[in-house]
Design a protein around this motif. Structure first.
Motif, PDB file in Angstrom:
ATOM      1  N   GLU A 167       2.889  -4.209  -9.367  1.00 58.18           N
ATOM      2  CA  GLU A 167       3.007  -2.770  -9.601  1.00 58.18           C
ATOM      3  C   GLU A 167       2.196  -1.953  -8.594  1.00 58.18           C
ATOM      4  O   GLU A 167       1.059  -2.289  -8.265  1.00 58.18           O
ATOM      5  CB  GLU A 167       2.516  -2.450 -11.016  1.00 58.18           C
ATOM      6  CG  GLU A 167       2.597  -0.969 -11.377  1.00 58.18           C
ATOM      7  CD  GLU A 167       2.165  -0.694 -12.806  1.00 58.18           C
ATOM      8  OE1 GLU A 167       2.013   0.485 -13.167  1.00 58.18           O
ATOM      9  OE2 GLU A 167       1.971  -1.656 -13.572  1.00 58.18           O
ATOM     10  N   GLU A 168       2.776  -0.865  -8.115  1.00 60.71           N
ATOM     11  CA  GLU A 168       2.055   0.135  -7.335  1.00 60.71           C
ATOM     12  C   GLU A 168       1.438   1.139  -8.308  1.00 60.71           C
ATOM     13  O   GLU A 168       1.992   1.419  -9.369  1.00 60.71           O
ATOM     14  CB  GLU A 168       3.003   0.859  -6.373  1.00 60.71           C
ATOM     15  CG  GLU A 168       3.540  -0.014  -5.255  1.00 60.71           C
ATOM     16  CD  GLU A 168       2.459  -0.373  -4.251  1.00 60.71           C
ATOM     17  OE1 GLU A 168       1.475   0.406  -4.113  1.00 60.71           O
ATOM     18  OE2 GLU A 168       2.580  -1.436  -3.610  1.00 60.71           O
ATOM     19  N   ILE A 169       0.297   1.672  -7.946  1.00 60.17           N
ATOM     20  CA  ILE A 169      -0.338   2.624  -8.850  1.00 60.17           C
ATOM     21  C   ILE A 169       0.489   3.904  -8.951  1.00 60.17           C
ATOM     22  O   ILE A 169       1.171   4.304  -7.998  1.00 60.17           O
ATOM     23  CB  ILE A 169      -1.774   2.965  -8.409  1.00 60.17           C
ATOM     24  CG1 ILE A 169      -1.787   3.576  -6.997  1.00 60.17           C
ATOM     25  CG2 ILE A 169      -2.662   1.757  -8.493  1.00 60.17           C
ATOM     26  CD1 ILE A 169      -3.158   4.110  -6.587  1.00 60.17           C
ATOM     27  N   THR A 170       0.428   4.528 -10.118  1.00 60.53           N
ATOM     28  CA  THR A 170       0.961   5.873 -10.281  1.00 60.53           C
ATOM     29  C   THR A 170      -0.075   6.835  -9.727  1.00 60.53           C
ATOM     30  O   THR A 170      -1.207   6.893 -10.233  1.00 60.53           O
ATOM     31  CB  THR A 170       1.229   6.178 -11.766  1.00 60.53           C
ATOM     32  OG1 THR A 170       2.170   5.236 -12.281  1.00 60.53           O
ATOM     33  CG2 THR A 170       1.758   7.595 -11.934  1.00 60.53           C
ATOM     34  N   PRO A 171       0.236   7.575  -8.663  1.00 56.04           N
ATOM     35  CA  PRO A 171      -0.803   8.364  -7.996  1.00 56.04           C
ATOM     36  C   PRO A 171      -1.238   9.577  -8.807  1.00 56.04           C
ATOM     37  O   PRO A 171      -0.448  10.168  -9.559  1.00 56.04           O
ATOM     38  CB  PRO A 171      -0.136   8.792  -6.684  1.00 56.04           C
ATOM     39  CG  PRO A 171       1.320   8.759  -6.981  1.00 56.04           C
ATOM     40  CD  PRO A 171       1.534   7.656  -7.979  1.00 56.04           C
TER      41      PRO A 171
END
Length: 546
Positions: A167-171
């Motif tokens: 998962e990529e972070i939710t900015p």
């Protein structure tokens, strides 16, 4: 009324501290150091809804305190109190996208509109290190098996597992600079984000070598039924080749390699979670040209998911239990929980907690990350303690001492006083004398090769450490302090070949029993990463002795 401020330094090294005192009215204040006979002028700065007066203490005594006297200048033609000022317009150049702010040896490029840092420079001894830099707030969503058909292990108090292994972070993005404070001792920029539960202050303090980032996170919203694990990520162009370092319980640094384990062939199923490691004091990364260290003020998880990047998990709020023992999800709230069955439903009460902490960012020359971190770690965990009392204006308090130190001289920079504990204090009424015994534990704070000077062995005078009191006897103890070292050394099992066993045992015993005595002084040598423990008995003193 006037304030008297006592500032206590718990470290065995002299150091300068920054003290902030809340006040009720804006204006100009005078702070006098009663022990060094110097004065400074400070104006009130606005922090959220508070008014703060900051001042630098100057060098504080080691394991000691100093007294300061603070008073507000009276209103008058020449002493008109200065109003509160937001320096955003004068400091941030809105004609360009980038503004440089400087303080001491540091300069930082920030976005003139959002406050984001884009570059950090540190100049010392004629050498300037320049590191392009970007900070990113964001969060991972927590795995909850009720939302996945495959079921599986939930993220929880004991296990970090994002919803997707990659998962990529939710900015969480900065949107505005809310306030800029400038004074003689600090410059700070307050930043607002698109999520109102994240706030940040970037601060340059005096001659401190670090960029201080003070963050406030919470209450993390979970009304959408999704747990969130919040991180602050620091990106650079350092060529780290998948390597970074984290401390082990505040002592030795451990080398970490992305998606690798040194003792077995790793088959990786959880890329994000598998590259986070516990960090108690600091983490760093480096290449041949520059180094970056981040010193934390509490235990956090630290990871590096790409080269030149470090990220720290600062807060978590979850909605599912990981079923590892506590039988509840990690959801801390300000009002705690209802009673457990049969007296209640054990549900959490109130909003989620709000946490505030600090990251200190240091940059330096290549392959110097450990030395950078070590220089600040102890101070980050032992801020000066501040005690305040007030008195009617014009009334001077007759202090018996305006400064004191438990020690006759400070310890070397690379040695920490871990323990100074009173074991016994016995009175002898027959001869009117007192006998005192201390347990003293000293730790060398550098490992071999971390610093050209500070990684060398250090010599400590026990006589100076106990304030110059005559010493009757010194006994080295084991780390726990419950056994004489020579007894342990004599009986220990030495795991070597048979022919080397006796020789090594003799060397170990000889090394540890080295204790040079010069008259009433006792000196001990501490090697890199050593912790040595001593029982020190002082000569009997008269009960009237100061």
């Amino acid at each position: 009324r006037e304030l008297y401020i006592v500032v206590y330094n718990g470290l065995a090294n002299r150091r300068t501290g920054l003290v902030g005192i809340p006040v009720s009215t804006p204006g100009t204040y005078v702070i006098s150091s009663l022990h060094d006979n110097f004065q400074m002028i400070s104006v009130t700065l606005k922090q959220s809804d508070k008014l703060i007066v900051y001042f630098e203490t100057g060098p504080l005594p080691s394991v000691g305190a100093a007294v300061f006297w603070m008073r507000k200048l009276a209103d008058g033609p020449s002493l008109e109190p200065q109003p509160l000022v937001d320096h955003s317009s004068s400091v941030l150049d809105k004609k360009t996208t980038t503004t440089t702010i400087s303080h001491g040896h540091l300069s930082v490029d920030v976005n003139s509109f959002t406050g984001e840092i884009s570059r950090i420079r540190h100049k010392t001894k004629g050498i300037t290190v320049d590191v392009p830099f970007r900070q990113q707030w964001g969060y991972y969503t927590s795995y909850d098996n009720t939302k996945h058909s495959a079921g599986g292990q939930n993220s929880g108090a004991y296990i970090f597992r994002p919803s997707d292994p990659n998962e990529e972070i939710t900015p969480i993005n900065p949107i505005n600079v809310t306030h800029v404070n400038v004074s003689g001792v600090l410059t700070e920029i307050r930043i607002e984000y698109d999520q109102p539960w994240v706030k940040e202050v970037i601060r340059l303090v005096g001659l401190e070598p670090a960029v201080e980032i003070e963050w406030t996170v919470g209450p993390i919203p979970i009304e959408d039924g999704i747990g969130k694990e919040v991180v602050s990520r620091y990106d650079t162009f350092l060529k780290t080749e998948g390597t970074w370092y984290t401390d082990s319980n505040g002592r030795e640094f451990q080398k970490r390699r992305r998606s690798f384990r040194p003792t077995w062939n790793l088959t990786e199923f959880e890329f994000v979670a598998g590259n986070f490691y516990p960090t108690n004091a600091a983490a760093y990364m480096e290449d041949d040209d520059a180094s970056l260290a981040v010193v934390v003020d509490r235990s956090q998880g630290a990871g590096s998911l790409k080269d030149g990047s470090l990220e720290f998990m600062v807060q978590r709020r979850l909605v599912a239990d990981d079923r590892r023992g506590v039988t509840e999800c990690l959801n801390e709230t300000v009002e705690g929980t209802n009673p457990y069955p049969p007296y209640g439903d054990a549900k959490r009460v109130g909003e989620g907690v709000i946490v505030t902490g600090k990251h200190r960012i240091l940059i330096g020359p290549g392959n110097a990350g450990a030395s950078l971190a070590r220089s600040t770690m102890d101070g980050a965990f032992s801020d000066p303690l501040v005690f305040v009392a007030s008195e009617e204006a014009g009334t001077r308090v007759p202090f018996q001492k305006v400064a004191f130190s438990r020690m006759k001289e400070a310890l070397p920079r690379n040695v920490m006083l871990i323990t100074l504990s009173l074991l016994s204090h016995e009175s002898n009424n027959n001869n009117n004398n007192n006998t005192t015994t201390f347990l003293i534990r000293l730790g060398h704070q550098y490992a071999p090769g971390e610093d050209k000077k500070l990684s060398k062995a250090a010599t400590v005078s026990l006589f100076q450490l106990v304030g110059g009191h005559p010493i009757k006897a010194v006994t080295e103890k084991t780390l726990s302090g419950n056994l004489d070292y020579h007894v342990w050394a004599k009986n220990r099992k030495v795991w070597t070949s048979e022919e080397d066993e006796e020789e090594e045992a003799a060397l170990v015993t000889e090394r540890r029993l080295e204790l040079s005595s010069d008259g009433e002084d006792y000196k001990v040598e501490i090697g890199p990463m050593e912790i040595r423990t001593y029982e020190v008995e002082l000569e009997a003193q008269s009960k009237n002795h100061d």
